[in-house]
Structure formats: C-alpha cells, structure tokens
Motif scaffolding. Structure first.
Motif, PDB file in Angstrom:
ATOM      1  N   ILE A  38     -10.639  19.453  -5.141  1.00  0.00           N
ATOM      2  CA  ILE A  38      -9.876  18.501  -4.338  1.00  0.00           C
ATOM      3  C   ILE A  38      -8.522  18.261  -5.010  1.00  0.00           C
ATOM      4  CG2 ILE A  38      -9.781  16.103  -3.563  1.00  0.00           C
ATOM      5  CD1 ILE A  38     -12.805  16.157  -3.313  1.00  0.00           C
ATOM      6  N   SER A  39      -7.462  18.206  -4.236  1.00  0.00           N
ATOM      7  CA  SER A  39      -6.126  18.026  -4.796  1.00  0.00           C
ATOM      8  C   SER A  39      -5.365  16.955  -4.018  1.00  0.00           C
ATOM      9  CB  SER A  39      -5.345  19.343  -4.772  1.00  0.00           C
ATOM     10  OG  SER A  39      -5.213  19.821  -3.440  1.00  0.00           O
ATOM     11  N   LEU A  40      -4.258  16.521  -4.574  1.00  0.00           N
ATOM     12  CA  LEU A  40      -3.417  15.508  -3.958  1.00  0.00           C
ATOM     13  C   LEU A  40      -2.524  16.148  -2.896  1.00  0.00           C
ATOM     14  CD1 LEU A  40      -2.363  12.531  -4.069  1.00  0.00           C
ATOM     15  CD2 LEU A  40      -0.634  13.346  -5.684  1.00  0.00           C
ATOM     16  N   ASN A  41      -2.357  15.474  -1.781  1.00  0.00           N
ATOM     17  CA  ASN A  41      -1.429  15.946  -0.761  1.00  0.00           C
ATOM     18  C   ASN A  41      -0.020  15.981  -1.364  1.00  0.00           C
ATOM     19  OD1 ASN A  41       0.398  16.107   1.468  1.00  0.00           O
ATOM     20  ND2 ASN A  41      -1.190  15.314   2.819  1.00  0.00           N
ATOM     21  N   PRO A  42       0.624  17.151  -1.456  1.00  0.00           N
ATOM     22  CA  PRO A  42       1.924  17.261  -2.133  1.00  0.00           C
ATOM     23  C   PRO A  42       3.053  16.534  -1.410  1.00  0.00           C
ATOM     24  CG  PRO A  42       1.396  19.315  -1.012  1.00  0.00           C
ATOM     25  CD  PRO A  42       0.172  18.453  -0.931  1.00  0.00           C
ATOM     26  N   THR A  43       2.862  16.140  -0.155  1.00  0.00           N
ATOM     27  CA  THR A  43       3.915  15.435   0.577  1.00  0.00           C
ATOM     28  C   THR A  43       3.823  13.928   0.409  1.00  0.00           C
ATOM     29  OG1 THR A  43       2.650  15.232   2.642  1.00  0.00           O
ATOM     30  CG2 THR A  43       3.875  17.288   2.302  1.00  0.00           C
ATOM     31  N   LEU A  44       2.852  13.450  -0.374  1.00  0.00           N
ATOM     32  CA  LEU A  44       2.637  12.009  -0.511  1.00  0.00           C
ATOM     33  C   LEU A  44       3.851  11.311  -1.124  1.00  0.00           C
ATOM     34  CD1 LEU A  44       0.803   9.491  -0.412  1.00  0.00           C
ATOM     35  CD2 LEU A  44      -0.010  10.129  -2.698  1.00  0.00           C
ATOM     36  N   ASN A  45       4.243  10.202  -0.507  1.00  0.00           N
ATOM     37  CA  ASN A  45       5.309   9.345  -1.014  1.00  0.00           C
ATOM     38  C   ASN A  45       4.797   7.917  -0.996  1.00  0.00           C
ATOM     39  OD1 ASN A  45       7.742   8.159  -1.739  1.00  0.00           O
ATOM     40  ND2 ASN A  45       8.963   9.495  -0.419  1.00  0.00           N
ATOM     41  N   LEU A  46       4.933   7.216  -2.104  1.00  0.00           N
ATOM     42  CA  LEU A  46       4.504   5.820  -2.212  1.00  0.00           C
ATOM     43  C   LEU A  46       5.725   4.923  -2.258  1.00  0.00           C
ATOM     44  CD1 LEU A  46       1.690   6.169  -4.918  1.00  0.00           C
ATOM     45  CD2 LEU A  46       1.358   5.717  -2.497  1.00  0.00           C
ATOM     46  N   LEU A  47       5.795   3.941  -1.364  1.00  0.00           N
ATOM     47  CA  LEU A  47       6.909   3.001  -1.340  1.00  0.00           C
ATOM     48  C   LEU A  47       6.377   1.574  -1.357  1.00  0.00           C
ATOM     49  CD1 LEU A  47       9.217   4.540   1.429  1.00  0.00           C
ATOM     50  CD2 LEU A  47       9.429   4.799  -1.045  1.00  0.00           C
ATOM     51  N   GLU A  48       7.062   0.712  -2.057  1.00  0.00           N
ATOM     52  CA  GLU A  48       6.706  -0.705  -2.069  1.00  0.00           C
ATOM     53  C   GLU A  48       7.698  -1.440  -1.178  1.00  0.00           C
ATOM     54  OE1 GLU A  48       5.179  -4.070  -5.260  1.00  0.00           O
ATOM     55  OE2 GLU A  48       6.461  -2.430  -5.932  1.00  0.00           O
ATOM     56  N   LEU A  49       7.235  -1.926  -0.027  1.00  0.00           N
ATOM     57  CA  LEU A  49       8.118  -2.471   0.989  1.00  0.00           C
ATOM     58  C   LEU A  49       7.590  -3.778   1.559  1.00  0.00           C
ATOM     59  CD1 LEU A  49       8.557   0.835   3.051  1.00  0.00           C
ATOM     60  CD2 LEU A  49      10.101   0.001   1.274  1.00  0.00           C
ATOM     61  N   HIS A  50       8.510  -4.543   2.180  1.00  0.00           N
ATOM     62  CA  HIS A  50       8.095  -5.692   2.997  1.00  0.00           C
ATOM     63  C   HIS A  50       7.650  -5.129   4.341  1.00  0.00           C
ATOM     64  CE1 HIS A  50      10.817  -7.786   0.095  1.00  0.00           C
ATOM     65  NE2 HIS A  50       9.874  -8.718   0.180  1.00  0.00           N
ATOM     66  N   TRP A  51       6.468  -4.594   4.397  1.00  0.00           N
ATOM     67  CA  TRP A  51       6.043  -3.771   5.533  1.00  0.00           C
ATOM     68  C   TRP A  51       5.940  -4.555   6.842  1.00  0.00           C
ATOM     69  CZ3 TRP A  51       6.005   0.914   7.135  1.00  0.00           C
ATOM     70  CH2 TRP A  51       5.162   1.323   8.161  1.00  0.00           C
ATOM     71  N   THR A  52       5.325  -5.729   6.820  1.00  0.00           N
ATOM     72  CA  THR A  52       5.144  -6.495   8.047  1.00  0.00           C
ATOM     73  C   THR A  52       6.484  -6.849   8.668  1.00  0.00           C
ATOM     74  OG1 THR A  52       3.076  -7.414   7.208  1.00  0.00           O
ATOM     75  CG2 THR A  52       4.111  -8.564   9.052  1.00  0.00           C
ATOM     76  N   HIS A  53       7.426  -7.247   7.832  1.00  0.00           N
ATOM     77  CA  HIS A  53       8.746  -7.605   8.340  1.00  0.00           C
ATOM     78  C   HIS A  53       9.457  -6.379   8.912  1.00  0.00           C
ATOM     79  CE1 HIS A  53      12.260 -10.099   8.781  1.00  0.00           C
ATOM     80  NE2 HIS A  53      13.005  -9.194   8.167  1.00  0.00           N
ATOM     81  N   LEU A  54       9.310  -5.237   8.230  1.00  0.00           N
ATOM     82  CA  LEU A  54       9.939  -4.011   8.729  1.00  0.00           C
ATOM     83  C   LEU A  54       9.375  -3.620  10.090  1.00  0.00           C
ATOM     84  CD1 LEU A  54      10.266  -1.690   5.598  1.00  0.00           C
ATOM     85  CD2 LEU A  54      12.103  -2.700   6.932  1.00  0.00           C
ATOM     86  N   CYS A  55       8.073  -3.752  10.244  1.00  0.00           N
ATOM     87  CA  CYS A  55       7.460  -3.420  11.538  1.00  0.00           C
ATOM     88  C   CYS A  55       8.021  -4.302  12.645  1.00  0.00           C
ATOM     89  CB  CYS A  55       5.943  -3.574  11.458  1.00  0.00           C
ATOM     90  SG  CYS A  55       5.140  -2.274  10.495  1.00  0.00           S
ATOM     91  N   LEU A  73       2.180  -1.772  -0.767  1.00  0.00           N
ATOM     92  CA  LEU A  73       2.309  -0.365  -1.146  1.00  0.00           C
ATOM     93  C   LEU A  73       2.035   0.485   0.094  1.00  0.00           C
ATOM     94  CD1 LEU A  73       2.889   1.387  -3.634  1.00  0.00           C
ATOM     95  CD2 LEU A  73       0.430   1.539  -3.998  1.00  0.00           C
ATOM     96  N   ILE A  74       3.020   1.268   0.480  1.00  0.00           N
ATOM     97  CA  ILE A  74       2.946   2.055   1.707  1.00  0.00           C
ATOM     98  C   ILE A  74       2.737   3.532   1.373  1.00  0.00           C
ATOM     99  CG2 ILE A  74       4.077   2.605   3.892  1.00  0.00           C
ATOM    100  CD1 ILE A  74       3.463  -0.398   3.383  1.00  0.00           C
ATOM    101  N   LEU A  75       1.785   4.166   2.082  1.00  0.00           N
ATOM    102  CA  LEU A  75       1.545   5.596   1.935  1.00  0.00           C
ATOM    103  C   LEU A  75       2.260   6.343   3.040  1.00  0.00           C
ATOM    104  CD1 LEU A  75      -2.346   5.611   1.360  1.00  0.00           C
ATOM    105  CD2 LEU A  75      -0.562   5.577  -0.385  1.00  0.00           C
TER     106      LEU A  75
END
Length: 485
Positions: A38-55, A73-75
C-alpha cells in the motif's frame, strides 16, 4: 482586526485555488502492482484552511462574513481510475490511515495503544484505499491462465478477480430441525471459543495478505445453538468482517442483540416449497414460523434471503412460492439438491425438464424483483439470448476454493460444503497455506470437460451435483449442462 481576518480568508482561498490547479494538471495516480505494498497517493496535498467559511464564500452564502478562529486540515487529491478530484476536511480515521503508513506502524499495537478494536484500524486503511487516499495493490484472488485460457481476451476480466472472500463457517452440527435433505447429520464436536478466535485471526491475516474484504457467514446446523455464538459474533465484528447468518428462525430479541454488536449483512432462511410440502421436509409449522420471522427481519431493516433446495417434487412450486414471497423477502433463489447424506433418498430435479424450468424462472425474474439468479447454468440461456451474463453462484461462476470456502465445526476446510471437498484442517495448517495448496487448486480448476467453454468464467456447473451423480469432479461437466458444443 477585520482587515487581518479578510486577508486570512483571501490567502486561504488563494491557497485552495492553487492546490486545485495543481491537481488539475497532475497525472492520474496508478495503483501499485500485485507484489507491491500500500502506498500514499502521490497527488495528495494537505492544507490548513478556514474551510467552513470558504465553502460559504464559494457558494455566496455569506461573502461579508469573517472566518472563525479554528482551521481544519483539508485533503486534496486525485483519485486513481477516473481521476476525479477529492476535496474535504480530513477525518480522524483518514489521519489514522496516513499515520499508519507514514510511520510504518503495527496495526495491533496502534489498536491497543488507542484502546480500540483492531477492526477499526483495518477499516480505516480499507476505507482510505477505497477513497483513493491510499493506493492498494489489486486483489490477489485472480483466476490464472491455467483456469481459463484466453479468458482475458474474451472480455471476461470482471469475473477473473474477486475483491472479497466468503468464509462459510459451520460452527456446530446441532440443529433444532431434521430436514429430509440434510447432507450431514454426523456428530462433530464443536471448537472451543479459543480455537474459534484463532480461526478468526487466521482469516484476518488471510484477507490482509490477499488484499480483499472478508465476510464471515455463520451457519450450522443452527449456528445460534453453538454455545459461544454471541462471543464468537463479537470477535468477528472486532476484525472488520462483514457478518451474515444462514440459520433458522429465532426471536426478535436475539437478533436485536446481534445488531447492537454489528448489523448483519443478511440473514438467510430456507423454504422447500409451499406450506404443505415445506413442512413435510422441515417439520410441522415451519413455513408459518419462517413467514413470521421474515416480518421480524423486515421490522429490523435486515436484508432477508430465502433459499430453496430444488428437487423433482418441488420444482413445480418454485414460481408460485416466489409470488407468495413477493414483498416479504429481499431475495429468493434456489440450489439444486446434492444427493448426499440424507438427501440421497430424495429425487433430483428431472434433467430433461431443467432447461425449460430455468427459462421460465429467468422470464419470471423480469417481473418479480425478489427472484435472484444463482445457478450457473442460467448463463447458458443468457448466452443463447445474447444477454449479459450474471456472475454465477458466487459471482465468479463456481467459486469453490476461489472466493469461497467452508469450515466445519472441527476445523476441517472444504472447497464447498455441499460436497466432499476436503482441503485440510485450519488447526493444523493456516487458512492461507490451505488456500494455496494443490488440493485447493484442483477445486479451482474445475472439470476438464469445461475447459475452453465460451462461458466458463461465469459457469463451471456445480461440482456438488457432479459428485453426487457419481461423476469425477476433476473431469466431467455438470450432468445437467445443456450447452451446445
């Protein structure tokens, strides 16, 4: 302060848009090969955002609002296969799966330290692989060229690789019925609870090694009569298996107690025809008890199944029974009688009438949604009608020792319980060792007379019927087969 907060969400929005653009340009990730991990998806990007407000901003719900203090933390990643984009806040289980992989942690150790069942850890990894966050090698349950030569070139790929494995476990011979077609009434001492847990651990190792999902189907006899059934059910639930029961009617309270541990995938009971005939086979009052029990399963939202053992005597009752069960059960289907054990005293379905019966049954399925397809020979008719095949008995034609096996109360493993198909004993060799044995491979190969058949991947007949007809399962095809050479 207001200006600082606005710059904050503007920066979040810019980061999100930039990450989305990177994902658009990224190549679709490919799955590891069968011999890889099993390996990590190479396109994965982790961002720390004010997600609810952005939505809210992106959907113009509250553009003048200000973000809260907390960030999420957004995937963000591109899924393998279709290349679709995944963007959502990370769950605790997703983060656990990432941590397990990144730090190469032992699942049992993590479960113990976190004071959770190991099945939750297994499920976290399995779900992450299904979502594309982690990339899992394909299932190792693959039909080889020795099984079906040239099948890959004939468009049969969906039927050559299974993503699941069913362990049909006869935990006891004890039964509150004495059916006339019972294939085994011999006295076999049941396993201890400790031995049962050992088998569950073996099965967990098997599904992890083979990269499949495991289903435990408890049966018997009547599995609910096994002295340690409640404990064994709990142990199966702890290991991330789907659980089902092939059994007899029981109380609503008993089913509710199981549901509180883990909801059943399905509960299957049996009927052998209309009331009078059924009760002559299974005992007075049985038909009515089944109908009452189906109401309990419906009330508890449990997927219900009714299985019929097809004989010469009840073949003419099948379609009428299916109509009677319409709206009362989720699935109704049948198996042909294997004339073994006490079933040898009953008459099998007439071969000369069987093709016409299957045609009538198949036609009836078009208007009765509860009627399922199980007998592999139905695919002969579908092929003749230029219709798409169905998967056959186990989804892969005859799945004996492929994506299915049976274990008896003493630990003996068989390719299929409907006929004598011994492979070994799981208390003497591991389930994985037995699966890879020459004995198991012979059952997977099936009859030589079926080799080269145009529908072999979804058929292979029934080895139980071949054996109970006095034929060689390694050589002769199903005596009911009516395919034209």
């Amino acid at each position: 302060m207001q200006e600082t907060e606005e710059r904050g969400w503007e920066a979040d929005l810019e980061s999100l848009k930039h990450a989305q653009q990177q994902l658009q340009d990224a190549a679709v990730p490919t799955l590891p090969k069968s011999n890889e991990s099993i390996s990590l998806n190479p396109t994965l990007n982790l961002l720390e955002l004010h997600w609810t407000h952005l939505c809210d901003l992106l959907h113009d719900k509250n553009p003048a609002g200000t973000p809260g203090k907390s960030k999420e933390l957004i995937l963000l990643y591109k899924r393998p296969g279709d290349g679709s984009m995944y963007i959502a806040p990370a769950t605790d289980m997703q983060l656990l799966a990432l941590k397990l992989l990144a730090e190469n942690l032992d699942r049992q150790t993590v479960a113990k330290e976190a004071d959770v069942i190991v099945g939750k850890v297994d499920a976290a990894v399995e779900d992450a692989c299904e979502d594309g966050l982690l990339l899992s090698p394909p299932s190792a349950l693959v039909r080889t060229g020795a099984h079906f030569p040239d099948a890959g070139q004939r468009g049969w790929q969906p039927y050559l690789q299974s993503e699941y494995f069913i362990l049909q476990w006869h935990v006891t011979q004890a039964c509150d019925l004495h059916c006339k077609h019972c294939y085994d009434r011999s006295a076999i001492s049941p396993l201890t609870l400790e031995q049962g847990i050992t088998i569950l651990d073996q099965f967990r190792e098997f599904v992890l090694e083979q990269k499949v999902h495991g289903q435990v189907t408890f049966t018997g006899g009547n599995p609910l009569l096994y002295a340690h059934f409640a404990e064994l059910y709990k142990e199966a639930a702890k290991r991330n298996f789907s659980i089902s029961i092939l059994g007899n009617p029981t109380t609503k309270e008993t089913i509710e107690s199981l549901q509180r541990v883990q909801p059943l995938s399905f509960y299957q009971v049996s009927l052998e025809g209309l009331a009078e005939h059924n009760d002559s086979i299974r005992g007075a009052g049985h038909f009515e008890r089944i109908m009452e029990f189906l109401e309990i399963l419906d009330e508890l939202s449990i997927y219900s199944m009714v299985m019929l053992t097809l004989t010469r005597e009840n073949m003419g009752q099948v379609l009428e029974l299916a109509e009677l069960l319409r709206g009362k059960v989720d699935l109704f289907t049948f198996n042909r009688l294997s004339q073994t054990g006490e079933g040898a005293a009953l008459a099998a379905a007439a071969k000369e009438e069987y093709r016409d019966f299957l045609k009538e049954y198949l036609e009836a399925t078009k208007t009765n949604p509860i009627m399922g397809l199980k007998d592999n020979l139905i695919n002969i008719i579908k092929a003749d009608n230029k219709e798409k095949p169905f998967g056959g008995c186990t989804g892969f034609g005859c799945g004996a020792a492929f994506n299915f096996c049976s274990i008896l109360p003493n630990g003996d493993m068989h390719a299929c319980r409907k006929f004598q198909s011994p492979i070994g004993n799981v208390l003497e060799s591991s389930l994985l060792e037995l699966y890879r044995s020459e004995a198991a491979e012979q059952y997977r190969l099936g009859p030589k007379e079926c080799m080269g058949c145009k529908i072999r991947p979804v058929c292979g007949g029934c080895q139980a019927i071949i054996q109970s007809s006095g034929l060689d399962i390694s050589l002769h095809r199903d005596p009911y087969c009516f395919i034209e050479s």
